[in-house]
Design a protein around this motif. Structure first.
Motif, PDB file in Angstrom:
ATOM      1  N   ALA A   1       0.833  -1.208   0.000  1.00 47.64           N
ATOM      2  CA  ALA A   1       0.000   0.000   0.000  1.00 47.64           C
ATOM      3  C   ALA A   1       0.863   1.252   0.000  1.00 47.64           C
ATOM      4  O   ALA A   1       0.540   2.251  -0.664  1.00 47.64           O
ATOM      5  CB  ALA A   1      -0.924  -0.013   1.216  1.00 47.64           C
ATOM      6  N   ALA A   2       1.985   1.212   0.720  1.00 46.02           N
ATOM      7  CA  ALA A   2       2.901   2.357   0.727  1.00 46.02           C
ATOM      8  C   ALA A   2       3.525   2.559  -0.645  1.00 46.02           C
ATOM      9  O   ALA A   2       3.708   3.694  -1.096  1.00 46.02           O
ATOM     10  CB  ALA A   2       3.983   2.155   1.787  1.00 46.02           C
ATOM     11  N   VAL A   3       3.872   1.461  -1.330  1.00 38.46           N
ATOM     12  CA  VAL A   3       4.415   1.568  -2.690  1.00 38.46           C
ATOM     13  C   VAL A   3       3.399   2.255  -3.599  1.00 38.46           C
ATOM     14  O   VAL A   3       3.741   3.180  -4.357  1.00 38.46           O
ATOM     15  CB  VAL A   3       4.779   0.175  -3.244  1.00 38.46           C
ATOM     16  N   ARG A   4       2.144   1.825  -3.515  1.00 39.21           N
ATOM     17  CA  ARG A   4       1.109   2.408  -4.389  1.00 39.21           C
ATOM     18  C   ARG A   4       0.863   3.871  -4.053  1.00 39.21           C
ATOM     19  O   ARG A   4       0.826   4.730  -4.951  1.00 39.21           O
ATOM     20  CB  ARG A   4      -0.179   1.604  -4.254  1.00 39.21           C
ATOM     21  N   SER A   5       0.699   4.187  -2.777  1.00 43.11           N
ATOM     22  CA  SER A   5       0.346   5.558  -2.402  1.00 43.11           C
ATOM     23  C   SER A   5       1.494   6.532  -2.657  1.00 43.11           C
ATOM     24  O   SER A   5       1.263   7.714  -2.920  1.00 43.11           O
ATOM     25  CB  SER A   5      -0.074   5.615  -0.932  1.00 43.11           C
ATOM     26  N   GLY A   6       2.730   6.034  -2.593  1.00 44.84           N
ATOM     27  CA  GLY A   6       3.872   6.906  -2.855  1.00 44.84           C
ATOM     28  C   GLY A   6       4.194   7.080  -4.324  1.00 44.84           C
ATOM     29  O   GLY A   6       5.054   7.885  -4.680  1.00 44.84           O
ATOM     30  N   GLY A   7       3.499   6.345  -5.202  1.00 40.16           N
ATOM     31  CA  GLY A   7       3.826   6.391  -6.625  1.00 40.16           C
ATOM     32  C   GLY A   7       5.158   5.758  -6.926  1.00 40.16           C
ATOM     33  O   GLY A   7       5.866   6.186  -7.846  1.00 40.16           O
ATOM     34  N   TRP A   8       5.508   4.710  -6.158  1.00 33.83           N
ATOM     35  CA  TRP A   8       6.830   4.096  -6.267  1.00 33.83           C
ATOM     36  C   TRP A   8       6.778   2.743  -6.975  1.00 33.83           C
ATOM     37  O   TRP A   8       7.697   1.921  -6.826  1.00 33.83           O
ATOM     38  CB  TRP A   8       7.427   3.933  -4.870  1.00 33.83           C
ATOM     39  N   SER A   9       5.743   2.505  -7.746  1.00 32.13           N
ATOM     40  CA  SER A   9       5.606   1.202  -8.405  1.00 32.13           C
ATOM     41  C   SER A   9       6.662   1.012  -9.488  1.00 32.13           C
ATOM     42  O   SER A   9       7.083   1.965 -10.159  1.00 32.13           O
ATOM     43  CB  SER A   9       4.221   1.077  -9.040  1.00 32.13           C
ATOM     44  N   ALA A  10       7.066  -0.218  -9.669  1.00 33.91           N
ATOM     45  CA  ALA A  10       7.975  -0.555 -10.770  1.00 33.91           C
ATOM     46  C   ALA A  10       7.208  -0.527 -12.088  1.00 33.91           C
ATOM     47  O   ALA A  10       6.002  -0.783 -12.122  1.00 33.91           O
ATOM     48  CB  ALA A  10       8.569  -1.941 -10.542  1.00 33.91           C
ATOM     49  N   GLY A  11       7.896  -0.241 -13.175  1.00 28.26           N
ATOM     50  CA  GLY A  11       7.293  -0.353 -14.493  1.00 28.26           C
ATOM     51  C   GLY A  11       7.289  -1.809 -14.946  1.00 28.26           C
ATOM     52  O   GLY A  11       8.235  -2.558 -14.673  1.00 28.26           O
ATOM     53  N   ARG A  12       6.245  -2.213 -15.638  1.00 25.45           N
ATOM     54  CA  ARG A  12       6.179  -3.600 -16.110  1.00 25.45           C
ATOM     55  C   ARG A  12       7.324  -3.914 -17.072  1.00 25.45           C
ATOM     56  O   ARG A  12       7.867  -5.019 -17.066  1.00 25.45           O
ATOM     57  CB  ARG A  12       4.835  -3.863 -16.812  1.00 25.45           C
ATOM     58  N   PHE A  13       7.682  -2.945 -17.914  1.00 24.25           N
ATOM     59  CA  PHE A  13       8.769  -3.177 -18.870  1.00 24.25           C
ATOM     60  C   PHE A  13      10.063  -3.481 -18.126  1.00 24.25           C
ATOM     61  O   PHE A  13      10.759  -4.460 -18.419  1.00 24.25           O
ATOM     62  CB  PHE A  13       8.945  -1.953 -19.767  1.00 24.25           C
ATOM     63  N   ALA A  14      10.393  -2.626 -17.133  1.00 22.93           N
ATOM     64  CA  ALA A  14      11.622  -2.838 -16.374  1.00 22.93           C
ATOM     65  C   ALA A  14      11.571  -4.143 -15.593  1.00 22.93           C
ATOM     66  O   ALA A  14      12.573  -4.878 -15.525  1.00 22.93           O
ATOM     67  CB  ALA A  14      11.850  -1.662 -15.428  1.00 22.93           C
TER      68      ALA A  14
END
Length: 462
Positions: free
Chosen positions: A327-340
């Motif tokens: 949830a912290a990853v999502r709320s912080g906008g820290w998600s990985a890109g699918r391509f990477a």
């Protein structure tokens, strides 16, 4: 505006335009006053204003010197050159601030795994953010990549972020409320200071010795006021390159468990330690997480193993905390890109990452030999490790870190002063960190030789 401020503005303009270069000495205050036809007290206020703005640094008995760079907020020295810095303006011909290792033939190794991802139908999906939990296959691959002889992560506790810095931020955000206290080594990764400012948390510096973080310092800080978490680098600590021995790890784990303090364990450089060479005094095989799995949040990633431009951060957390950290990853906008993420997992599975790691271990060893040879005369003041891509240099007594950094910049060499790593109000150490990874070996050799000559002149007074 006061006259002294107008004069300070003119000198500031000279610094900004390059008429006064980093490391140049300003005239003594009395000489400055005579040239300008002003009182000595006014000259003192001009110099004081320049110090306040961070444009110059004064050395008792040596004079006042233009700083190497304008100070950057939150310790960004190791992220990228600050706008206005010597390196950003192209003044540094050898940059020993940034520290991104690259193996020979790296691009050729990486290219094959990218080709299948470049089809238009694949790109449509690959350019979206990835879920924090990735896929079962990705979690299993990362668990295998990070496993050591004494520890294997539970794939159910593996999460993904855009890079390791974001993984640190997500871990801390999930553990610490604004206003909370986080224990850190007294010298720590500079971007943790910036993360703390953004999250509104307070970093508490904890004393270190030659074996790393002192467990008694952790216990004492927690008794003063409870800590919400601990951030620590037990393996190849940046900047000192210290790796905790088994006894220290055991004692630190005991204190952590007794206090019940969650740990964010940064292992971003641990891949350089070859577990087959581990000894009782420097065991790369077992992280702290092996001893306190219920409290450990392990951070790692691909930026150092592979390349900084296309990377993924890893988190290994207790499975019962996975959703809170996700949830912290999502709320912080820290998600990985699918391509990477897809590219990274392909590199893991086809053996590319393993080949790059082997090559970078050899490269680090070569660079450490250069360091040992060129700075041999300074002995134990240069602290490093045969596996590390950096070194911590406690400067001769005649130098302060700021003026040495400025002197190095005059010779086209960018180094990182100890203040970038120091936490808390205590005086920053008169030391510099030398990043060995980014410069070509021939340039690195020349730079180290030049830095030795600069230090020698200051030490001998010549």
């Amino acid at each position: 505006m006061d006259d002294y401020r107008r004069l300070a503005d003119r000198i500031a303009d000279d610094i900004a335009t390059g008429r006064l270069r980093p490391g140049e000495r300003l005239p003594p205050q009395r000489a400055f006053a005579r040239r300008r036809g002003i009182a000595g007290s006014t000259a003192g206020r001009v110099y004081g204003e320049l110090v306040r703005r961070g444009l110059v640094v004064g050395e008792v008995g040596r004079g006042t010197f233009v700083r190497a760079a304008h100070p950057a907020p939150g310790g960004r020295a190791l992220a990228e050159p600050a706008l206005g810095s010597t390196a950003a303006r192209g003044g540094a011909t050898v940059n020993l601030e940034l520290n991104y290792p690259s193996a020979p033939g790296q691009s050729e190794l990486l290219a094959p795994a990218l080709a299948p991802l470049l089809r238009p139908d694949v790109l449509t999906e690959a350019l979206r953010p990835a879920p924090a939990a990735g896929t079962p296959e990705a979690r299993s691959a990362v668990a295998g990549l990070l496993a050591t002889p004494g520890w294997r992560p539970d794939p159910d506790g593996v999460l993904f972020a855009g890079n390791a810095r974001q993984a640190i931020a997500a871990s801390l955000a999930s553990l610490v409320r604004p206003g909370g206290r986080v224990g850190v080594e007294a010298l720590t990764y500079p971007l943790v200071k910036e993360i703390a400012v953004r999250l509104g948390i307070t970093l508490v510096p904890l004393a270190m010795d030659r074996d790393g973080l002192r467990p008694d310092a952790l216990a004492a800080a927690h008794r003063t006021a409870p800590l919400s978490a601990l951030y620590v680098q037990p393996t190849l600590h940046n900047p000192t390159s210290v790796t905790m021995g088994e006894e220290r790890k055991r004692e630190l784990a005991r204190v952590i468990r007794e206090l019940g303090v969650p740990v964010v364990e940064d292992r971003i450089w641990s891949f350089l330690m070859d577990a087959t060479d581990a000894t009782d005094t420097a065991d790369a095989g077992e992280p702290l997480a092996a001893r306190v799995p219920e409290l450990a949040h392990v951070v790692d990633g691909l930026s150092k193993r592979v390349a900084p431009g296309l990377t993924v951060g890893f988190l290994v957390v207790p499975p019962d905390r996975a959703e809170a950290v996700a949830a912290a990853v999502r709320s912080g906008g820290w998600s990985a890109g699918r391509f990477a993420l897809e590219a990274g997992m392909r590199w893991v599975e086809d053996g590319t990452v393993a080949r790059l790691v082997a090559a970078k271990r050899l490269d680090a060893a070569r660079r450490q030999r250069l360091l040992a040879r060129e700075l041999a005369e300074f002995g134990g003041a240069v602290r490093s490790d045969p596996y590390a891509y950096y070194a911590w240099w406690e400067l001769p007594a005649s130098w302060r870190a700021d003026t040495f950094t400025a002197a190095a910049a005059v010779h086209g060499i960018a180094v990182t002063p100890g203040s970038a790593f120091a936490v808390g109000p205590q005086r920053a150490p008169d030391a510099v960190r030398l990043g060995l990874a980014s410069a070509p070996e021939a340039d690195l050799e020349r730079a180290l030789r030049t830095l030795a000559a600069i230090a020698r002149r200051g030490r001998t007074g010549r």
